[in-house]
Scaffold this motif. Structure first.
Motif, short mmCIF file in Angstrom:
data_model
loop_
_atom_site.label_atom_id
_atom_site.label_comp_id
_atom_site.label_asym_id
_atom_site.label_seq_id
_atom_site.Cartn_x
_atom_site.Cartn_y
_atom_site.Cartn_z
N GLU A 91 82.19 72.25 -41.95
CA GLU A 91 83.23 73.03 -42.64
C GLU A 91 83.16 72.82 -44.15
N HIS B 111 80.51 74.76 -45.46
CA HIS B 111 80.95 76.16 -45.45
C HIS B 111 81.77 76.47 -46.71
N GLU C 174 83.58 80.44 -39.13
CA GLU C 174 84.96 79.95 -39.22
C GLU C 174 85.69 80.08 -37.89
N ARG D 276 79.86 84.06 -42.23
CA ARG D 276 80.92 83.08 -42.46
C ARG D 276 82.13 83.30 -41.57
N GLU E 73 76.80 79.96 -40.05
CA GLU E 73 76.99 79.66 -41.48
C GLU E 73 75.65 79.70 -42.21
#
Length: 787
Positions: free
Chosen positions: A773, A776, A746, A742, A737
């Motif tokens: 997260e 993110h 994930e 990305r 990240e």
């Protein structure tokens, strides 16, 4: 006593009684038939024959037999050589006919001896006394009478040659090897028939050590034989034969000491395990109790020869017992008692080995065994002390036991792993039939995190000793480290290996089941160790699995039960180790208050193990207690300044954490660089790469951090349990990240959420995942609005 007036340098033949000694041919004949005699006894005989009636001093004999620089005990060695010479001449120490020992001075030839030139020549030389150069075998002549003489000589010579060939064949048959070089030998009981209780249980270890000295023989472990014999609850000859066969051995050796009118007789017999047939009996006499060990030397040497050991090997590997062990029968008896309980995990042999060295402070092997016993019971300081003493006395041991002393000194006393490997390699080269160096090399390479190097040794040692269940643990561990789970399963599910499998083997099977998420397999192994004195080790392993799954409450309960079980069994060292496992994981998962509280228990105990001190130092630094961390680090280094793993791996990690706590990230990374050769060693469980990755994140070097985390993940098979693999997966996703990858981030987050779907609420790594997260998502939204 008749003396020849011929100069010594020209004497070719010595004659005494019914014996004839040829100097040039180096032969001893009795009534015309050649007698077998070794080189050293023959040289001693020549030296004595040069000066019959005169005392040849021990110093002169020692100098002429071994040279002035030889590092041997001359008195003891001369005693052995003289015994062999008496054997060849059929002489006796009591009322000797040919030579005698002048106490404290030397040896003297007392028989009548004459000397002369050699009367016969070899090949086509002229026969002594001939005036005609033509009187040579095979020369031509026109004289008819000489032709008849030649014909008679020819046929007589042919008959004589045929007789020699026949006698040589008979000699070869009588002295043929009784076993093949593939036969395995068991050393059975040694019976004391003297009625003297001081000789009970005294000589069995002496015979074992003398036979182990041979690189030729393939011996079954005496501990293994005794354990199997004890299991059948019989000590009869038939039970020994049956046990011998059950161990896939072919020959059983049994000893006996018997009384004689003057002195004792040592008798060794070899039996076929399958049939009970007697192969041979070899004997030697001892005139006094002080010479019993010398008689054991002679009897075992004769037995080794009859079992087929080459003469060159016997000459090279034949250190007298009084030099290799002890001259004290009382010390030897105490040592033998220690050998019977040598592998008692509670240190049952310690008192016996201590008594042995009290009785003989120069008993090198007893010091080595005592050092190992202390090490196995976690008395590391004492273990190092006695291993060091053994190392200093290593000259007083056989070649094999000297290698045992040296390798154990480097492996356990100083921790110099690379030197230990070097000497184990030397050991296995000299003793290719010995399972010990092969098994220990496999174990060291596994400890170093090099299963690819361990595997060949693990396979070879099982070829040598296929019935030894203790050896299969290393094989299973090597397969596990290489990720060959099917082969591990094959071993673990084979009933041959699971009936009485050692705890080490079962732990490997448990770890393989955990790696494959086989909960039923883990439960089977947990049930199989229920009630075992070392059950706590598998329960501790289960706690690691629970922690990796985020089941913190269950893990803490398992750690507690494992510690309590260890304390109940008197294994306080295991209790400390289990507590340290809990502290280390809690600290790395972020439960710092719990880790700090649990660490107080360990530091209060002041563990002797430098590896545990180094691990505790890192945990202390992680909890912010830098003063305690630096104290423990210094203590570990002081206790083991040469130990490879402690200094290059464990202490490097501790110092790195101390630097990280001080925000000295470059220094933290530099400290961890020296651990790189040992990143995969068992003691670290793949943590160095994880720690290095964290330091790179702190230093804003995200690509380097990602590379470190990826390297840990790629070697997941070499982790006992995937704690640091999983944490590396979490931090790799975070790093991806930070690098802007990305999709990769994930994917990593989703995989971990699946793994931790049954984790406790509030599980801190899962909370960290959610935080990553959210970062993110926030980053994604900012990126969208900017576009």
């Amino acid at each position: 006593m008749t003396r020849s007036t011929a100069p010594l340098s020209s004497r070719e033949i010595y004659l005494f009684d019914i014996f004839e000694v040829s100097v040039r041919l180096r032969t001893l004949r009795q009534d015309g038939e050649r007698r077998k005699i070794q080189e050293l006894p023959f040289q001693m005989l020549l030296i004595l024959l040069e000066q019959p009636g005169k005392i040849v001093t021990k110093d002169e004999l020692g100098r002429r037999l071994w040279g002035s620089d030889a590092l041997i005990e001359v008195d003891d060695s001369l005693y052995v050589v003289a015994g062999k010479l008496r054997e060849a001449l059929g002489d006796r120490a009591v009322n000797p006919r040919f030579f005698k020992n002048i106490q404290g001075r030397g040896y003297q030839f007392i028989g009548d001896v004459t000397s002369s030139f050699e009367p016969y020549a070899i090949g086509n030389a002229v026969v002594e006394g001939s005036d005609n150069a033509g009187d040579v075998l095979g020369a031509s002549s026109d004289v008819p009478s000489l032709s008849r003489a030649r014909r008679f000589a020819f046929w007589s010579g042919l008959t004589f040659v045929g007789l020699i060939v026949f006698c040589a064949a008979m000699y070869k048959y009588v002295n043929r090897s009784l076993v093949s070089d593939q036969d395995r030998v068991v050393v059975g009981s040694f019976i004391n028939s003297t009625g003297n209780p001081d000789l009970d249980g005294t000589l069995s270890s002496a015979v074992q050590l003398k036979l182990q000295e041979s690189p030729y023989l393939s011996l079954v472990s005496d501990q293994k034989f005794r354990a199997k014999l004890k299991a059948v609850k019989q000590m009869t000859f038939e039970a020994e034969l049956q046990t011998c066969s059950s161990l896939d051995a072919q020959v059983l050796l049994k000893g006996r000491i018997l009384p004689k009118t003057q002195g004792y007789q040592i008798s060794l017999s070899a039996w076929r395990c399958g049939t009970g047939g007697l192969l041979t009996t070899q004997e030697a006499d001892a005139t006094t109790q002080a010479s019993i060990l010398s008689a054991v030397d002679l009897a075992t040497e004769r037995m080794r020869r009859r079992l087929g050991e080459p003469e060159a090997s016997l000459q090279k590997f034949n250190v007298p017992l009084m030099q290799a062990t002890t001259a004290s029968l009382a010390a030897l008896k105490a040592f033998t008692l220690g050998e019977e309980t040598r592998f008692d995990p509670n240190g049952g042999a310690i008192a016996s080995y201590r008594l042995a060295i009290d009785l003989d402070p120069q008993f090198a092997l007893a010091y080595a065994r005592l050092g190992t016993a202390y090490y196995n019971t976690s008395h590391y300081a004492l273990g190092m002390q006695y291993n060091k003493k053994a190392f200093d006395l290593r000259g007083r041991a056989t070649d094999r036991e000297r290698l045992y002393i040296i390798t154990h000194y480097y492996e356990f006393a100083t921790g110099e792993t690379l030197l230990a490997i070097e000497d184990y390699e030397r050991w296995r080269t000299i003793y290719p039939r010995d399972a010990v160096p092969l098994n220990n090399l496999a174990n060291i390479y596994l400890t170093m995190g090099q299963p690819e190097k361990a595997l060949p040794f693990a396979l070879r040692v099982i070829q040598l000793d296929p019935t030894n269940e203790a050896l299969y643990g290393n094989l299973a561990f090597a397969y596990l480290g290489l990720g060959e789970y099917a082969k591990v399963d094959g071993l673990c599910k084979d009933p041959v290996h699971t009936l009485r499998a050692p705890i080490y083997f079962r732990r490997v099977c448990f770890r393989a089941a955990a790696a494959e998420d086989d909960d039923a397999g883990m439960q089977r192994i947990l049930e199989s160790v229920r009630g075992n004195p070392q059950e706590n080790l598998v329960v501790d392993d289960y706690a690691w699995v629970a922690m990796s799954r985020g089941q913190v409450a269950k893990a803490r309960e398992l750690f507690f039960h494992a510690r309590q079980n260890a304390i109940e069994q008197g294994a306080l060292d295991y209790s400390t180790s289990i507590q340290l496992d809990k502290v280390s994981i809690e600290a790395d998962f972020g439960y710092l208050a719990y880790a700090a509280a649990d660490l107080k228990v360990i530091t209060t105990l002041e563990t002797e193990d430098p590896a545990e001190q180094a691990s505790a130092a890192r945990a202390a630094a992680k909890t912010g207690n830098l003063v305690r961390a630096e104290y423990l680090a210094k203590a570990a280094n002081a206790r083991a300044p040469l130990n490879t793993i402690v200094n290059a791996a464990l202490l490097a990690a501790a110092r790195s954490e101390i630097h990280a706590q001080k925000r000295q990230y470059a220094a933290a990374i530099q400290s961890l660089e020296q651990t790189r050769p040992y990143d995969f060693c068992v003691a670290m469980d793949l943590s160095p790469g994880y720690y290095r990755g964290l330091a790179y994140i702190q230093a804003k070097k995200f690509e380097q951090a990602a590379a470190e985390f990826q390297r840990v993940i790629e070697h997941r098979a070499q982790a006992d349990f995937p704690i640091y693999v999983i944490l590396s997966e979490l931090e790799l996703a975070h790093t991806q990240e930070l690098l802007g990858n990305r999709k990769a981030a994930e994917k990593g987050f989703q995989a971990l959420k699946h793994l931790w779907e049954n984790a406790d609420s509030g599980f801190l790594p899962l909370s960290k995942l959610h935080a990553y997260e959210n970062l993110h998502k926030t980053t994604s939204l900012v990126g969208s609005s900017s576009r």
